[in-house]
Motif scaffolding. Structure first.
Motif, PDB file in Angstrom:
ATOM      1  N   TRP A 209      40.060  46.497  40.184  1.00 45.97           N
ATOM      2  CA  TRP A 209      38.626  46.751  40.375  1.00 45.97           C
ATOM      3  C   TRP A 209      38.423  47.910  41.348  1.00 45.97           C
ATOM      4  O   TRP A 209      37.585  48.779  41.144  1.00 45.97           O
ATOM      5  CB  TRP A 209      37.927  45.526  40.945  1.00 45.97           C
TER       6      TRP A 209
ATOM      7  N   TRP B 221      33.549  41.879  36.021  1.00 50.00           N
ATOM      8  CA  TRP B 221      34.477  42.891  35.529  1.00 50.00           C
ATOM      9  C   TRP B 221      33.886  43.640  34.338  1.00 50.00           C
ATOM     10  O   TRP B 221      34.037  44.855  34.222  1.00 50.00           O
ATOM     11  CB  TRP B 221      35.805  42.266  35.141  1.00 50.00           C
TER      12      TRP B 221
ATOM     13  N   CYS C 281      32.036  39.744  44.828  1.00 48.14           N
ATOM     14  CA  CYS C 281      30.786  39.347  44.171  1.00 48.14           C
ATOM     15  C   CYS C 281      29.758  38.869  45.187  1.00 48.14           C
ATOM     16  O   CYS C 281      28.579  39.247  45.116  1.00 48.14           O
ATOM     17  CB  CYS C 281      31.059  38.250  43.141  1.00 48.14           C
TER      18      CYS C 281
ATOM     19  N   THR D  23      33.538  36.178  37.888  1.00 51.73           N
ATOM     20  CA  THR D  23      34.382  37.374  37.949  1.00 51.73           C
ATOM     21  C   THR D  23      34.565  38.029  36.580  1.00 51.73           C
ATOM     22  O   THR D  23      34.734  39.242  36.496  1.00 51.73           O
ATOM     23  CB  THR D  23      35.758  37.038  38.548  1.00 51.73           C
TER      24      THR D  23
ATOM     25  N   GLU E 257      28.970  34.696  41.181  1.00 49.11           N
ATOM     26  CA  GLU E 257      30.413  34.562  41.348  1.00 49.11           C
ATOM     27  C   GLU E 257      31.077  34.254  40.000  1.00 49.11           C
ATOM     28  O   GLU E 257      31.808  33.272  39.840  1.00 49.11           O
ATOM     29  CB  GLU E 257      30.737  33.496  42.386  1.00 49.11           C
TER      30      GLU E 257
ATOM     31  N   LYS F 174      38.136  38.748  44.593  1.00 49.01           N
ATOM     32  CA  LYS F 174      37.123  39.060  43.586  1.00 49.01           C
ATOM     33  C   LYS F 174      35.824  38.301  43.840  1.00 49.01           C
ATOM     34  O   LYS F 174      34.722  38.873  43.754  1.00 49.01           O
ATOM     35  CB  LYS F 174      37.660  38.750  42.190  1.00 49.01           C
ATOM     36  N   LYS F 175      35.934  37.013  44.174  1.00 52.94           N
ATOM     37  CA  LYS F 175      34.716  36.252  44.462  1.00 52.94           C
ATOM     38  C   LYS F 175      34.050  36.760  45.740  1.00 52.94           C
ATOM     39  O   LYS F 175      32.817  36.792  45.842  1.00 52.94           O
ATOM     40  CB  LYS F 175      35.043  34.764  44.577  1.00 52.94           C
TER      41      LYS F 175
END
Length: 285
Positions: free
Chosen positions: A214, A254, A241, A250, A248, A237-238
């Motif tokens: 990402w 993405w 977000c 993911t 949340e 990742k969370k």
């Protein structure tokens, strides 16, 4: 004094006389009708300006009633082919589809020269492995056209913990080279130690410094100033977000990120160099 003589006004007259003499059939005064403008074929390389947005760029594609322009910074915008829709050297023009048919982009998303109508090459024995599905989708979006012409298949591993055994099973050689793209490949990291254990001369392991693929997408492509810093121990990742105010989810996050990537210019140079090295490695004669 004689009274003024009253003369009947002809039916349909306006203040300036009969309507048929001053107005067109659609009741638009002739002095208000737009003047005809030239029609110009949207040939590749033609530089025009879309006055509504002020976007100025060269034509790189024209199909399905739209034209794609690229400005001097490499940014792309798509506009409808509407009458009187563009300025050419300061003059209003109507862009039209060239007589030869649709004009398609002259370069691929990776910046390579496009080869219209080229067939995909039969897949090579060599492969490029990436860590996960998101990595594979990003590589496909930017380098997919190049990879098909070269006959290179990209597969994902779901992590690199078992990389040494994966390489051993693949058994790379001069006719079947293996390239591996690793996330967070920085000295001292777990990924770095794993990569160091791969010693085959026909296997190349390279990586970018980002925690996840990402982060290899430029923040500017997403309209943010920078990728958030997520405290150690949290799901990265969370955490991203939450910091950006996204749900949340993911997977959905993405897809949003991937949708904002249009060309290699939306990616960080550190990733670009890695992927180009891998393609060169597995396609060497």
């Amino acid at each position: 004094m004689r009274p003024p003589v009253s003369r009947p006004r002809p039916s349909g007259d306006g203040p300036s006389g009969p309507r048929s003499r001053a107005y067109s059939p659609d009741l638009t005064p002739p002095w208000k009708k737009p003047k005809p403008v030239p029609e110009v074929p949207a040939e590749p390389g033609l530089v025009v300006e879309e006055p509504g947005s002020g976007f100025c760029g060269a034509v790189i594609g024209c199909e399905a009633g739209t034209v794609t322009l690229e400005d001097r910074f490499g940014k792309h915008r798509v506009f409808p082919l509407e009458p009187r829709g563009f300025l050419l050297e300061g003059r209003v023009v109507t862009l039209v589809k060239p007589a030869g048919g649709p004009v398609r982009p002259t370069r691929t998303a990776s910046g390579s020269v496009a080869v219209p109508g080229a067939r995909a090459r039969v897949a090579r024995a060599g492969r490029i492995y990436v860590e996960g599905r998101h990595d594979a989708e990003l590589v496909e979006k930017v380098w997919g056209d190049d990879l098909r012409i070269e006959g290179v298949v990209v597969e994902y591993l779901e992590g690199v913990d078992d990389l040494p055994s994966v390489v051993a099973e693949f058994a790379p050689d001069a006719d079947a080279r293996l390239g591996v793209l690793v996330d967070h490949l920085v000295p001292g990291s777990k990924e770095w130690r794993i990569a160091q254990s791969v010693t085959s001369e026909h296997a190349l392991v390279v990586g970018h410094p980002y925690i996840d693929i990402w982060e290899a997408v430029k923040p500017s492509a997403l309209g943010i100033e920078a990728w958030p810093r997520v405290p150690h121990g949290q799901d990265w990742k969370k955490g991203v977000c939450r910091a950006l105010g996204w749900p949340e989810n993911t997977g959905a996050a993405w897809q949003h990120i991937l949708s904002r990537v249009r060309t290699y210019k939306d990616l960080e140079p550190a990733l670009l160099g890695c992927v180009e090295r891998l393609i060169d490695h597995v396609t060497v004669a």
